[in-house]
Write a protein that holds these residues in place. Structure first.
Motif, PDB file in Angstrom:
ATOM      1  N   MET A  41       0.921  -1.221   0.048  1.00 26.49           N
ATOM      2  CA  MET A  41       0.018  -0.096  -0.025  1.00 26.49           C
ATOM      3  C   MET A  41       0.912   1.353  -0.099  1.00 26.49           C
ATOM      4  O   MET A  41       0.310   2.297   0.072  1.00 26.49           O
ATOM      5  CB  MET A  41      -0.811   0.046   1.158  1.00 26.49           C
ATOM      6  N   GLY A  42       2.037   1.257   0.241  1.00 30.90           N
ATOM      7  CA  GLY A  42       3.059   2.331   0.009  1.00 30.90           C
ATOM      8  C   GLY A  42       2.732   3.115   1.468  1.00 30.90           C
ATOM      9  O   GLY A  42       2.311   2.428   2.455  1.00 30.90           O
ATOM     10  N   PHE A  90       4.826   6.088  10.566  1.00 30.23           N
ATOM     11  CA  PHE A  90       5.860   7.005  10.619  1.00 30.23           C
ATOM     12  C   PHE A  90       5.418   8.488  10.940  1.00 30.23           C
ATOM     13  O   PHE A  90       4.425   8.617  10.307  1.00 30.23           O
ATOM     14  CB  PHE A  90       6.525   6.825   9.172  1.00 30.23           C
ATOM     15  N   THR A 104       6.269  22.133  -2.106  1.00 31.39           N
ATOM     16  CA  THR A 104       6.731  20.877  -1.365  1.00 31.39           C
ATOM     17  C   THR A 104       8.195  20.752  -1.085  1.00 31.39           C
ATOM     18  O   THR A 104       9.045  21.189  -2.134  1.00 31.39           O
ATOM     19  CB  THR A 104       6.231  19.586  -2.124  1.00 31.39           C
ATOM     20  N   THR A 106      11.672  18.632   0.832  1.00 24.86           N
ATOM     21  CA  THR A 106      12.149  17.375   1.496  1.00 24.86           C
ATOM     22  C   THR A 106      11.266  17.116   2.856  1.00 24.86           C
ATOM     23  O   THR A 106      11.359  18.048   3.650  1.00 24.86           O
ATOM     24  CB  THR A 106      13.719  17.445   1.634  1.00 24.86           C
ATOM     25  N   PHE A 109      12.030  11.710   8.075  1.00 27.75           N
ATOM     26  CA  PHE A 109      11.264  10.569   8.492  1.00 27.75           C
ATOM     27  C   PHE A 109      12.048  10.211   9.752  1.00 27.75           C
ATOM     28  O   PHE A 109      13.101  10.049   9.832  1.00 27.75           O
ATOM     29  CB  PHE A 109      11.020   9.462   7.650  1.00 27.75           C
ATOM     30  N   GLY A 110      11.161   9.989  10.655  1.00 28.49           N
ATOM     31  CA  GLY A 110      11.318   9.116  11.999  1.00 28.49           C
ATOM     32  C   GLY A 110      11.693   7.930  11.727  1.00 28.49           C
ATOM     33  O   GLY A 110      11.555   7.163  10.537  1.00 28.49           O
ATOM     34  N   PRO A 111      12.170   6.874  12.824  1.00 25.12           N
ATOM     35  CA  PRO A 111      12.453   5.284  12.548  1.00 25.12           C
ATOM     36  C   PRO A 111      11.197   4.542  12.278  1.00 25.12           C
ATOM     37  O   PRO A 111      11.313   3.581  12.119  1.00 25.12           O
ATOM     38  CB  PRO A 111      13.635   5.042  13.664  1.00 25.12           C
TER      39      PRO A 111
ATOM     40  N   PHE B  34      11.006  13.822  -6.208  1.00 27.26           N
ATOM     41  CA  PHE B  34      11.909  13.259  -5.156  1.00 27.26           C
ATOM     42  C   PHE B  34      11.937  11.552  -5.149  1.00 27.26           C
ATOM     43  O   PHE B  34      11.281  11.188  -5.712  1.00 27.26           O
ATOM     44  CB  PHE B  34      11.360  13.471  -3.625  1.00 27.26           C
ATOM     45  N   TYR B  36      13.054   8.555  -2.538  1.00 32.27           N
ATOM     46  CA  TYR B  36      13.657   8.334  -1.192  1.00 32.27           C
ATOM     47  C   TYR B  36      13.916   6.839  -1.176  1.00 32.27           C
ATOM     48  O   TYR B  36      13.338   6.072  -1.827  1.00 32.27           O
ATOM     49  CB  TYR B  36      12.299   8.508  -0.188  1.00 32.27           C
ATOM     50  N   GLN B  38      14.181   3.528   1.559  1.00 33.53           N
ATOM     51  CA  GLN B  38      13.846   2.984   2.937  1.00 33.53           C
ATOM     52  C   GLN B  38      14.705   1.883   3.112  1.00 33.53           C
ATOM     53  O   GLN B  38      14.312   0.632   2.513  1.00 33.53           O
ATOM     54  CB  GLN B  38      12.442   2.573   3.192  1.00 33.53           C
ATOM     55  N   GLY B  43      13.309   4.429   8.741  1.00 39.10           N
ATOM     56  CA  GLY B  43      12.365   5.313   8.103  1.00 39.10           C
ATOM     57  C   GLY B  43      12.938   5.555   6.620  1.00 39.10           C
ATOM     58  O   GLY B  43      14.112   5.292   6.327  1.00 39.10           O
ATOM     59  N   LEU B  44      12.165   6.615   5.940  1.00 39.23           N
ATOM     60  CA  LEU B  44      12.721   7.039   4.748  1.00 39.23           C
ATOM     61  C   LEU B  44      13.712   8.091   4.570  1.00 39.23           C
ATOM     62  O   LEU B  44      13.760   9.007   5.628  1.00 39.23           O
ATOM     63  CB  LEU B  44      11.500   7.411   3.739  1.00 39.23           C
ATOM     64  N   LEU B  46      15.989  10.830   2.176  1.00 41.40           N
ATOM     65  CA  LEU B  46      16.074  11.349   0.751  1.00 41.40           C
ATOM     66  C   LEU B  46      17.412  10.968   0.068  1.00 41.40           C
ATOM     67  O   LEU B  46      18.165  11.046   0.499  1.00 41.40           O
ATOM     68  CB  LEU B  46      16.155  12.994   1.045  1.00 41.40           C
ATOM     69  N   LYS B  49      16.547  15.078  -5.379  1.00 42.21           N
ATOM     70  CA  LYS B  49      15.423  15.629  -5.482  1.00 42.21           C
ATOM     71  C   LYS B  49      15.708  16.604  -6.833  1.00 42.21           C
ATOM     72  O   LYS B  49      16.828  17.070  -6.935  1.00 42.21           O
ATOM     73  CB  LYS B  49      14.992  16.646  -4.495  1.00 42.21           C
ATOM     74  N   PHE B  90      11.192   4.959  -2.937  1.00 38.25           N
ATOM     75  CA  PHE B  90       9.708   5.651  -3.290  1.00 38.25           C
ATOM     76  C   PHE B  90      10.262   6.777  -4.227  1.00 38.25           C
ATOM     77  O   PHE B  90      11.094   7.666  -3.682  1.00 38.25           O
ATOM     78  CB  PHE B  90       9.368   5.898  -1.945  1.00 38.25           C
ATOM     79  N   GLY B  94       5.711  16.564  -6.055  1.00 33.55           N
ATOM     80  CA  GLY B  94       5.265  17.686  -5.086  1.00 33.55           C
ATOM     81  C   GLY B  94       5.101  18.876  -6.057  1.00 33.55           C
ATOM     82  O   GLY B  94       5.224  18.803  -7.283  1.00 33.55           O
ATOM     83  N   PRO B 102       3.677  15.815  -0.313  1.00 39.05           N
ATOM     84  CA  PRO B 102       4.111  15.246  -1.550  1.00 39.05           C
ATOM     85  C   PRO B 102       3.113  14.040  -1.798  1.00 39.05           C
ATOM     86  O   PRO B 102       2.392  13.686  -0.702  1.00 39.05           O
ATOM     87  CB  PRO B 102       5.314  14.675  -1.136  1.00 39.05           C
ATOM     88  N   PHE B 104       3.244  10.060  -2.635  1.00 40.92           N
ATOM     89  CA  PHE B 104       4.338   8.856  -2.835  1.00 40.92           C
ATOM     90  C   PHE B 104       3.790   7.834  -3.731  1.00 40.92           C
ATOM     91  O   PHE B 104       2.565   7.565  -3.858  1.00 40.92           O
ATOM     92  CB  PHE B 104       4.666   8.443  -1.492  1.00 40.92           C
ATOM     93  N   GLY B 105       4.711   7.397  -4.530  1.00 44.25           N
ATOM     94  CA  GLY B 105       4.332   6.303  -5.108  1.00 44.25           C
ATOM     95  C   GLY B 105       4.168   4.928  -4.358  1.00 44.25           C
ATOM     96  O   GLY B 105       4.610   5.134  -2.843  1.00 44.25           O
ATOM     97  N   ARG B 106       3.752   3.834  -4.658  1.00 50.07           N
ATOM     98  CA  ARG B 106       3.465   2.566  -3.792  1.00 50.07           C
ATOM     99  C   ARG B 106       5.057   1.868  -3.430  1.00 50.07           C
ATOM    100  O   ARG B 106       5.266   0.979  -2.765  1.00 50.07           O
ATOM    101  CB  ARG B 106       2.737   1.620  -4.398  1.00 50.07           C
TER     102      ARG B 106
END
Lengths: 118, 114
Positions: A41-42, A90, A104, A106, A109-111, B34, B36, B38, B43-44, B46, B49, B90, B94, B102, B104-106
């Motif tokens: 699902m992303g 997240f 938009t 950057t 993200f957190g862990p 962008f 990203y 993972q 987490g994701l 960057l 970009k 990913f 944006g 943004p 995101f793609g799957r």
């Protein structure tokens, strides 16, 4: 700089229990977000906050509430957990590219928090 | 409304081989783009970009991507893949104004064989 921190890292709940996921950022960002990630699902946006004192629903807000406590902290609350809320959560933060344009920028993200609801 | 498609759910390559991950977007004007990455249990982060200017952008870890307006694409490339590149990738689109959130793609899962 710690960036974006999340607590807890792991949590197991029983159906009907409540809990709050905590998120904090030290990058002086105005915007903060909560996503959930499920296989295939992303990333899906649950809630976001453009600035301190404002919050808005994202794509999948049902069953969740949020609080933007101050500029640094954005919490996500599950009032009555359901098995469908088993996921990885997240938190992210960002600035805005071009203060007047509001574009938009950057996301950081957190862990993540891995939540299982039994 | 903006959207992004990553056509490949999984990609398998051998270590040392070249890599291209596809990303197609839909947006009414020139978007911000962008990529990203993972890593497992993380987490994701960057990778790179594109906002404007040179359509070939360089990122971290030896990755690059090229914005092709005519094809509405922003494909990610790496000339020689390392085992540590195994991760989920990913693409996100944006807007230059009016919307800071943004899409995101799957994601594409990269598997690297030794």
């Amino acid at each position: 700089n710690a960036g974006v921190t999340q607590t807890p890292k792991f949590q197991v709940l029983k159906t009907g229990q409540s809990m709050t996921l905590q998120c904090a950022q030290d990058m002086n960002h105005n915007s903060m977000y909560w996503y959930r990630q499920d296989p295939g699902m992303g990333l899906r946006l649950i809630y976001y906050s453009a600035s301190e004192g404002t919050t808005d629903k994202g794509e999948v807000p049902n069953g969740y509430n949020v609080s933007r406590l101050n500029k640094r902290e954005f919490s996500l609350r599950l009032e009555s957990a359901a098995p469908s809320q088993t996921s990885v959560y997240f938190c992210a933060s960002s600035g805005v590219r071009g203060r007047l344009a509001g574009g938009t920028d950057t996301q950081y993200f957190g862990p993540g928090t891995r939540l299982t609801v039994l | 409304a903006q959207s992004v498609t990553q056509p490949d759910i999984h990609i398998t390559v051998s270590e040392g081989a070249s890599l291209e991950l596809r990303c197609n977007y839909s947006y009414g004007a020139t978007p911000y783009l962008f990529w990203y990455v993972q890593s497992p249990g993380q987490g994701l982060q960057l990778l790179l970009k594109y906002f404007s200017g040179d359509t070939l952008v360089q990122g971290i870890k030896g990755f690059e991507a090229e914005f092709k307006r005519s094809q509405s694409s922003f494909n990610l490339r790496k000339p020689s893949v390392h085992w540590s590149d195994a991760a989920e990738y990913f693409c996100a689109v944006g807007a230059p104004r009016g919307s800071y959130i943004p899409t995101f793609g799957r994601g594409t899962s990269l598997i690297v064989h030794p």
